[in-house]
Design a protein around this motif. Structure first.
Motif, PDB file in Angstrom:
ATOM      1  N   ARG A  16    -101.905  58.744 -48.026  1.00 43.99           N
ATOM      2  CA  ARG A  16    -101.520  59.225 -46.788  1.00 43.99           C
ATOM      3  C   ARG A  16    -100.192  59.391 -46.400  1.00 43.99           C
ATOM      4  O   ARG A  16     -99.422  58.283 -46.663  1.00 43.99           O
ATOM      5  N   SER A  17    -100.268  60.148 -45.990  1.00 42.55           N
ATOM      6  CA  SER A  17     -98.660  60.705 -45.377  1.00 42.55           C
ATOM      7  C   SER A  17     -97.907  59.466 -43.978  1.00 42.55           C
ATOM      8  O   SER A  17     -97.482  59.936 -44.177  1.00 42.55           O
ATOM      9  N   SER A  18     -98.883  58.395 -43.445  1.00 42.63           N
ATOM     10  CA  SER A  18     -98.927  57.657 -42.861  1.00 42.63           C
ATOM     11  C   SER A  18     -97.982  56.983 -43.550  1.00 42.63           C
ATOM     12  O   SER A  18     -97.290  56.242 -43.097  1.00 42.63           O
ATOM     13  N   ASP A  45    -104.019  58.934 -54.664  1.00 39.04           N
ATOM     14  CA  ASP A  45    -105.076  58.965 -52.862  1.00 39.04           C
ATOM     15  C   ASP A  45    -104.530  57.798 -52.217  1.00 39.04           C
ATOM     16  O   ASP A  45    -104.275  57.287 -51.859  1.00 39.04           O
ATOM     17  N   ALA A  97    -104.402  62.415 -46.063  1.00 36.88           N
ATOM     18  CA  ALA A  97    -104.171  62.841 -47.221  1.00 36.88           C
ATOM     19  C   ALA A  97    -103.862  63.384 -47.910  1.00 36.88           C
ATOM     20  O   ALA A  97    -103.716  64.760 -47.868  1.00 36.88           O
ATOM     21  N   ASP A 141    -100.387  61.832 -40.821  1.00 40.04           N
ATOM     22  CA  ASP A 141    -101.458  60.916 -41.232  1.00 40.04           C
ATOM     23  C   ASP A 141    -102.621  61.637 -41.812  1.00 40.04           C
ATOM     24  O   ASP A 141    -103.150  61.875 -41.382  1.00 40.04           O
ATOM     25  N   GLU A 179    -105.555  66.811 -46.461  1.00 35.48           N
ATOM     26  CA  GLU A 179    -106.460  66.546 -45.227  1.00 35.48           C
ATOM     27  C   GLU A 179    -105.912  67.837 -44.745  1.00 35.48           C
ATOM     28  O   GLU A 179    -104.579  68.085 -44.021  1.00 35.48           O
TER      29      GLU A 179
END
Ligand code: MG
Length: 253
Positions: A192-194, A190, A178, A176, A241
């Motif tokens: 998220r890997s989630s 923008d 960014a 999770d 991130e």
């Protein structure tokens, strides 16, 4: 936090460990695929040139793997393609757009770096073969006629179409993070890997079901929404991130 960089200092190229405040790098002996043994004094990052953090034998790319792609993809596996090792460049290197490529898109992607030779890796065993994670820009030219037929080798294979860096973070939970992109400071992506539909362990397992993965090989996980065109003169920044930012200027050939 352990950040592994590859850098040149004078005419010498080394792998090294970046210190905690990101101000200096200390060379290691050999390659980073076994125990890290630093050697010599730290060098200020301002006095070295960061290179692509690995020189992969291949870059395995996955596509159509973020939540917004779910309706198009249905129950299918993610798109699976290769980028040649000659497409890899490092931080600060110029993304060169040849006339043949037409419009080229930025694709901010979490990149997995393999640390051990492996084949047929089960998802539960993937942590043992991954060295760490870095930022990638899966530059893609979408206007080539072959791309319409699903042939991506040209679209994704031009020299400089795979910026990687600035370094590999080896202690990172990829589930999770960014994943973003700015062009000339303007936010374009923008995510998220989630939101990945097929997750990191399953992607490594899938790649290794097809081909032997070697230390330094890179797997691209796909790009969140907001991919868009790049123009000569642009500066493209991919930020993930927990890793850092990969910055590349864009020029025409
Ligand atoms: Mg992509």
């Amino acid at each position: 936090m352990t950040r592994i960089a590859r850098f040149s200092h004078g005419d010498k190229v080394s792998f090294g460990v970046v210190d905690a405040d990101g101000a200096s790098v200390t060379a290691i002996s050999g390659e980073p695929f076994s125990a890290l043994r630093t050697t010599g004094e730290p060098l200020p990052l301002s006095e070295v040139r960061l290179l692509a953090p690995v020189t992969p034998s291949k870059v395995v790319g996955f596509g159509m793997n973020y939540e917004p792609n779910a309706p198009q993809r249905g129950d299918a596996e993610p798109a699976f393609f290769l980028k040649p090792p000659t497409s890899v460049v490092g931080p600060g290197d110029t993304i060169v757009l040849p006339a043949r490529a037409g419009t080229a898109l930025h694709e901010a992607e979490l990149a997995i770096v393999i640390g051990r030779k492996c084949r047929h890796v089960a998802p539960a065993d993937v942590a043992g073969v991954v060295l760490g994670y870095t930022c990638a820009n899966d530059v893609t030219a979408t206007e080539l006629p072959a791309a319409a037929g699903g042939q991506w080798a040209q679209s994704k294979g031009f020299d400089t179409f795979c910026p990687l860096g600035p370094w590999i973070e080896t202690e990172l939970d990829p589930s999770d993070l960014a994943v973003g992109c700015t062009v000339n400071g303007e936010q374009r992506q923008d995510g998220r890997s989630s939101e990945l539909l097929t997750k990191v362990p399953e992607l490594v397992a899938l790649a290794s079901e097809v081909m032997t993965l070697l230390p330094g090989d890179v797997i691209l996980t796909s790009s969140p929404g907001g991919v868009g065109p790049m123009s000569p003169g642009d500066e493209v920044t991919i930020t993930i991130e927990g890793i850092g930012s990969l910055v590349n200027p864009v020029a025409s050939a």
